[in-house]
Design an enzyme around this catalytic site. Structure first.
Site, PDB file in Angstrom:
ATOM      1  N   HIS A   1      44.702  38.953  36.261  1.00 33.86           N
ATOM      2  CA  HIS A   1      44.433  38.390  37.591  1.00 33.86           C
ATOM      3  C   HIS A   1      43.282  37.389  37.450  1.00 33.86           C
ATOM      4  CE1 HIS A   1      44.645  39.380  42.155  1.00 33.86           C
ATOM      5  NE2 HIS A   1      44.143  38.167  41.989  1.00 33.86           N
ATOM      6  N   LEU A   2      43.616  36.109  37.509  1.00 35.26           N
ATOM      7  CA  LEU A   2      42.595  35.092  37.217  1.00 35.26           C
ATOM      8  C   LEU A   2      41.468  35.143  38.249  1.00 35.26           C
ATOM      9  CD1 LEU A   2      42.578  32.228  39.108  1.00 35.26           C
ATOM     10  CD2 LEU A   2      44.795  31.989  38.047  1.00 35.26           C
ATOM     11  N   HIS A   3      40.268  34.802  37.812  1.00 33.95           N
ATOM     12  CA  HIS A   3      39.108  34.814  38.700  1.00 33.95           C
ATOM     13  C   HIS A   3      38.036  33.879  38.168  1.00 33.95           C
ATOM     14  CE1 HIS A   3      38.879  38.166  35.842  1.00 33.95           C
ATOM     15  NE2 HIS A   3      37.565  37.934  35.784  1.00 33.95           N
ATOM     16  N   ILE A   4      37.266  33.343  39.087  1.00 38.20           N
ATOM     17  CA  ILE A   4      36.182  32.424  38.750  1.00 38.20           C
ATOM     18  C   ILE A   4      34.862  33.177  38.868  1.00 38.20           C
ATOM     19  CG2 ILE A   4      35.022  30.258  39.362  1.00 38.20           C
ATOM     20  CD1 ILE A   4      37.686  29.425  40.754  1.00 38.20           C
TER      21      ILE A   4
END
Ligand SMILES: [Zn+2]
Length: 169
Positions: free
Chosen positions: A121-124
């Site tokens: 789950h991509l995240h910054i």
């Protein structure tokens, strides 16, 4: 016929361990808004969620993620990308108002080899920085003091957000 149960209580740790290791904490937080404070959720917007990192690199470490469970940037729609980028700006505003950092690191990790703790789950990452802060975290990064300050920091960020109408997307 009477139904009989076979009890195997020692399996509970195994079963719980399975679900814990497989569950995406970002999706879990999205699905449990009644636990927002316990889950350290700061904002939930149309297409994104902003969470205080429970294992911060530094005080005020925020995570910005799309609401959809996607791993790669090329899976994100343009409006999702735009909203996440706007949320970087809004996160910096809120953190600046609340804890006055001297600078920020903003970045993303893709794949476990690159340091992604949650590669699915991509995240910054938005990490506030202060002049001379590196030694401080090496000493205090994993002490129990953090969990209390996370709760206080979440409350402070919420107050600042309310006062300044953040995020204003
Ligand atoms: Zn997810």
């Amino acid at each position: 016929m009477e139904r009989r149960n076979l009890w195997a209580p020692w399996r509970i740790n195994y079963v719980q361990g399975l679900s814990e290791s497989r569950e995406c904490f970002i999706c879990h937080n999205l699905q449990n808004p009644q636990q927002d404070d316990a889950n350290l959720v700061l904002w939930q917007t149309d297409k994104s969620i902003v969470i205080l990192n429970r294992f911060p690199y530094n005080n005020g470490h925020l995570l910005i993620a799309p609401a959809r469970h996607i791993a790669e940037l090329d899976e994100a729609a343009e409006d999702e990308l735009l909203e996440m980028f706007k949320l970087i700006t809004e996160s910096q505003k809120a953190l600046s108002l609340a804890i006055k950092p001297h600078g920020f690191n903003v970045g993303m990790n893709f794949g476990r080899c690159a340091g992604a703790g949650l590669p699915g789950h991509l995240h910054i990452h938005v990490v506030p920085r202060w002049d001379g802060d590196t030694n401080f975290m090496a000493v205090c990064g994993h002490t129990n003091v953090i969990s209390q300050s996370l709760t206080e920091l979440l409350e402070l960020l919420k107050q600042v957000s309310k006062k300044h109408d953040l995020p204003s997307l």
